[in-house]
Design a protein around this motif. Structure first.
Motif, PDB file in Angstrom:
ATOM      1  N   ASN A  86      68.517 -22.441   7.975  1.00 17.39           N
ATOM      2  CA  ASN A  86      68.834 -21.118   8.530  1.00 17.39           C
ATOM      3  C   ASN A  86      69.808 -21.155   9.703  1.00 17.39           C
ATOM      4  O   ASN A  86      70.629 -20.257   9.866  1.00 17.39           O
ATOM      5  N   GLU A  87      69.707 -22.198  10.522  1.00 15.38           N
ATOM      6  CA  GLU A  87      70.489 -22.211  11.762  1.00 15.38           C
ATOM      7  C   GLU A  87      71.458 -23.379  11.870  1.00 15.38           C
ATOM      8  O   GLU A  87      72.229 -23.449  12.830  1.00 15.38           O
ATOM      9  N   GLY A  88      71.398 -24.312  10.929  1.00 15.37           N
ATOM     10  CA  GLY A  88      72.323 -25.446  10.954  1.00 15.37           C
ATOM     11  C   GLY A  88      71.717 -26.691  11.568  1.00 15.37           C
ATOM     12  O   GLY A  88      70.683 -26.639  12.252  1.00 15.37           O
ATOM     13  N   PHE A  89      72.371 -27.833  11.322  1.00  8.10           N
ATOM     14  CA  PHE A  89      71.863 -29.137  11.768  1.00  8.10           C
ATOM     15  C   PHE A  89      71.697 -29.217  13.280  1.00  8.10           C
ATOM     16  O   PHE A  89      70.666 -29.671  13.786  1.00  8.10           O
ATOM     17  N   SER A  91      71.127 -27.007  15.400  1.00  6.26           N
ATOM     18  CA  SER A  91      70.092 -26.144  15.970  1.00  6.26           C
ATOM     19  C   SER A  91      68.804 -26.926  16.239  1.00  6.26           C
ATOM     20  O   SER A  91      67.968 -26.512  17.038  1.00  6.26           O
ATOM     21  N   LEU A  92      68.656 -28.082  15.561  1.00  7.34           N
ATOM     22  CA  LEU A  92      67.492 -28.937  15.809  1.00  7.34           C
ATOM     23  C   LEU A  92      67.506 -29.491  17.231  1.00  7.34           C
ATOM     24  O   LEU A  92      66.479 -29.912  17.751  1.00  7.34           O
ATOM     25  N   TRP A  93      68.692 -29.491  17.837  1.00  8.28           N
ATOM     26  CA  TRP A  93      68.819 -29.936  19.233  1.00  8.28           C
ATOM     27  C   TRP A  93      68.952 -28.747  20.191  1.00  8.28           C
ATOM     28  O   TRP A  93      69.324 -28.923  21.324  1.00  8.28           O
ATOM     29  N   ARG A  94      68.626 -27.517  19.687  1.00  8.96           N
ATOM     30  CA  ARG A  94      68.700 -26.341  20.555  1.00  8.96           C
ATOM     31  C   ARG A  94      67.761 -26.530  21.739  1.00  8.96           C
ATOM     32  O   ARG A  94      66.615 -26.920  21.597  1.00  8.96           O
ATOM     33  N   GLY A  95      68.266 -26.221  22.924  1.00 15.42           N
ATOM     34  CA  GLY A  95      67.464 -26.417  24.131  1.00 15.42           C
ATOM     35  C   GLY A  95      67.634 -27.806  24.722  1.00 15.42           C
ATOM     36  O   GLY A  95      67.141 -28.099  25.806  1.00 15.42           O
ATOM     37  N   ASN A  96      68.385 -28.700  23.979  1.00 16.76           N
ATOM     38  CA  ASN A  96      68.538 -30.064  24.499  1.00 16.76           C
ATOM     39  C   ASN A  96      69.440 -30.109  25.722  1.00 16.76           C
ATOM     40  O   ASN A  96      69.276 -30.972  26.585  1.00 16.76           O
ATOM     41  N   SER A  97      70.391 -29.150  25.818  1.00 17.31           N
ATOM     42  CA  SER A  97      71.226 -29.093  27.036  1.00 17.31           C
ATOM     43  C   SER A  97      70.354 -28.769  28.247  1.00 17.31           C
ATOM     44  O   SER A  97      70.502 -29.372  29.312  1.00 17.31           O
ATOM     45  N   MET A 157      60.620 -25.098  32.685  1.00 14.11           N
ATOM     46  CA  MET A 157      60.288 -23.741  32.238  1.00 14.11           C
ATOM     47  C   MET A 157      61.431 -23.176  31.378  1.00 14.11           C
ATOM     48  O   MET A 157      61.209 -22.629  30.296  1.00 14.11           O
ATOM     49  N   VAL A 158      62.649 -23.327  31.851  1.00  9.38           N
ATOM     50  CA  VAL A 158      63.833 -22.827  31.143  1.00  9.38           C
ATOM     51  C   VAL A 158      63.977 -23.520  29.793  1.00  9.38           C
ATOM     52  O   VAL A 158      64.255 -22.889  28.771  1.00  9.38           O
ATOM     53  N   ARG A 159      63.771 -24.811  29.782  1.00  6.27           N
ATOM     54  CA  ARG A 159      63.897 -25.591  28.545  1.00  6.27           C
ATOM     55  C   ARG A 159      62.875 -25.130  27.503  1.00  6.27           C
ATOM     56  O   ARG A 159      63.194 -25.004  26.319  1.00  6.27           O
ATOM     57  N   ALA A 160      61.641 -24.845  27.932  1.00  8.08           N
ATOM     58  CA  ALA A 160      60.605 -24.376  27.001  1.00  8.08           C
ATOM     59  C   ALA A 160      60.983 -23.022  26.408  1.00  8.08           C
ATOM     60  O   ALA A 160      60.813 -22.791  25.203  1.00  8.08           O
ATOM     61  N   ARG A 161      61.531 -22.132  27.248  1.00  5.16           N
ATOM     62  CA  ARG A 161      61.945 -20.815  26.762  1.00  5.16           C
ATOM     63  C   ARG A 161      63.052 -20.942  25.712  1.00  5.16           C
ATOM     64  O   ARG A 161      63.035 -20.277  24.680  1.00  5.16           O
ATOM     65  N   MET A 162      64.022 -21.792  25.971  1.00  2.00           N
ATOM     66  CA  MET A 162      65.138 -21.968  25.037  1.00  2.00           C
ATOM     67  C   MET A 162      64.689 -22.579  23.714  1.00  2.00           C
ATOM     68  O   MET A 162      65.249 -22.295  22.660  1.00  2.00           O
ATOM     69  N   ALA A 163      63.652 -23.411  23.775  1.00  2.00           N
ATOM     70  CA  ALA A 163      63.180 -24.090  22.562  1.00  2.00           C
ATOM     71  C   ALA A 163      62.485 -23.143  21.587  1.00  2.00           C
ATOM     72  O   ALA A 163      62.521 -23.359  20.378  1.00  2.00           O
ATOM     73  N   VAL A 164      61.849 -22.074  22.110  1.00  2.00           N
ATOM     74  CA  VAL A 164      61.027 -21.219  21.237  1.00  2.00           C
ATOM     75  C   VAL A 164      61.665 -19.859  20.945  1.00  2.00           C
ATOM     76  O   VAL A 164      61.079 -19.040  20.257  1.00  2.00           O
ATOM     77  N   LYS A 167      68.718 -18.065  19.375  1.00  3.26           N
ATOM     78  CA  LYS A 167      69.866 -18.248  20.270  1.00  3.26           C
ATOM     79  C   LYS A 167      70.467 -16.935  20.751  1.00  3.26           C
ATOM     80  O   LYS A 167      71.160 -16.900  21.765  1.00  3.26           O
ATOM     81  N   GLU A 168      70.163 -15.810  20.034  1.00  5.28           N
ATOM     82  CA  GLU A 168      70.681 -14.508  20.459  1.00  5.28           C
ATOM     83  C   GLU A 168      70.020 -14.024  21.758  1.00  5.28           C
ATOM     84  O   GLU A 168      70.584 -13.239  22.504  1.00  5.28           O
ATOM     85  N   MET A 169      68.791 -14.505  22.015  1.00  6.57           N
ATOM     86  CA  MET A 169      68.041 -14.021  23.176  1.00  6.57           C
ATOM     87  C   MET A 169      68.574 -14.598  24.480  1.00  6.57           C
ATOM     88  O   MET A 169      68.733 -13.888  25.466  1.00  6.57           O
ATOM     89  N   TYR A 170      68.830 -15.897  24.470  1.00  7.59           N
ATOM     90  CA  TYR A 170      69.373 -16.563  25.666  1.00  7.59           C
ATOM     91  C   TYR A 170      70.610 -17.352  25.251  1.00  7.59           C
ATOM     92  O   TYR A 170      70.525 -18.257  24.431  1.00  7.59           O
ATOM     93  N   SER A 171      71.742 -17.034  25.840  1.00  6.60           N
ATOM     94  CA  SER A 171      72.986 -17.697  25.427  1.00  6.60           C
ATOM     95  C   SER A 171      73.180 -19.066  26.071  1.00  6.60           C
ATOM     96  O   SER A 171      73.779 -19.954  25.485  1.00  6.60           O
TER      97      SER A 171
END
Length: 327
Positions: A86-89, A91-97, A157-164, A167-171
């Motif tokens: 659904n989101e691409g390869f 996206s599995l690292w979303r929130g890794n930054s 805290m920020v990392r947990a929010r980005m993980a769940v 991507k439209e919610m937090y850029s």
């Protein structure tokens, strides 16, 4: 003078004077600064390499921790595969930054603090230059983890929010900080802080204790001063397995409290959060959800982290030694 020796008669020949420019002896202050800098750099690299290696598994674990879905290896695989489709390869690292922004300072501070606490406790207990006994070894690890967690918590805290969240919610990371501060208040950045600290004490304490103990036992029985890289990975894996198993329920509580604002829940305290999780999902299925994935992810990450730190430290010391000799 009255001693029969005339002043100014002693004459040194050029060859009698030993040159002192061949070795460079840095001052004690410079050595301490270099030691701290080495620990910070090695810790930062160790954290970055370890977390990037297990980022997809970490994100999947968090998504199960904050939902009421039942965890299984099959469901975890389905979630990873569905996310990929659904989101691409990547996206599995979303929130890794966000993870890197947190992990790099966290790991740098933790490893550096551990080296300093070991030195302080060694002086206090009279083990200067020697391996600490078990209790101070555990205390040094706990203090190091607590110090790092206290200084970097909002980033977790920020990392947990980005993980769940989608991507439209937090850029980006800054956007998360702005939205949380504006919509939920600055206090939200420290939601889940207490279970984090309560979890870090046994986790960091047991991780460092286990790793240092296994290295000492290896040295005592093998006669080698340093274990090989594969042995370091194995010792680190054991350390991660023990440390994460001991503190896992508090990790679940921490994630629930951190993501309550975006998951439609309200958790006011650790005990109430635990009670609600147990009531809705059961003791084992709720508080230990995703632990089996952690038994895969945790040992890999901790093993890589400890090994990278040690090997980077050794490399930096060799480089500095060769530089000093050349001077």
């Amino acid at each position: 003078m009255g001693n029969g020796v005339k002043e100014g008669q002693v004459d040194f020949k050029q060859q009698d004077v030993e040159p002192v420019t061949s070795t460079y002896l840095p001052s004690e202050g410079n050595q301490e600064k270099k030691k701290v800098l080495n620990s910070l750099m090695s810790g930062a690299l160790a954290g970055a390499v370890a977390k990037t290696a297990v980022a997809p598994l970490d994100r999947t674990k968090i998504m199960f921790q904050v939902s009421s879905k039942r965890f299984s290896a099959k469901e975890a695989y389905r979630l990873i595969y569905r996310t990929y489709l659904n989101e691409g390869f990547w996206s599995l690292w979303r929130g890794n930054s966000a993870t890197m922004v947190r992990v790099i300072p966290y790991a740098a501070i933790q490893f550096c603090a551990h080296e300093e606490y070991k030195q302080l406790l060694g002086s206090y207990y009279g083990f200067q230059g020697k391996a600490l006994t078990p209790f101070p070894r555990f205390i040094a690890g706990s203090l190091a983890g607590t110090t790092a967690a206290m200084l970097t918590y909002p980033l977790d805290m920020v990392r947990a929010r980005m993980a769940v969240t989608p991507k439209e919610m937090y850029s980006n990371i800054v956007h998360v900080f702005i939205r949380i501060s504006r919509e939920e208040g600055l206090k939200t950045l420290y939601r889940g802080f207490t279970p984090t600290i309560l979890g870090v004490i046994p986790y960091a304490g047991l991780s460092f204790f286990t790793y240092e103990t296994l290295k000492k036992l290896h040295a005592d029985h093998s006669g080698k001063l340093q274990p090989s890289p594969p042995e370091r990975l194995l010792f680190g894996a054991c350390a991660g397995l023990i440390g994460q198993s001991a503190s896992y329920p508090l990790d679940v509580v921490r994630r629930r409290m951190q993501t309550a604002g975006v998951m439609g829940h309200t958790y006011s305290s650790i005990l109430l959060t635990m009670q609600e999780i147990i009531r809705e999902e059961g003791l084992i299925r709720g508080l230990y959800k995703g632990l089996s994935m952690n038994w895969v992810k945790g040992p890999i990450a901790v093993g890589i982290s400890f090994t990278t730190f040690d090997l980077t430290q050794i490399l930096l010391r060799k480089l500095q030694h060769s530089t000093n000799v050349e001077r």
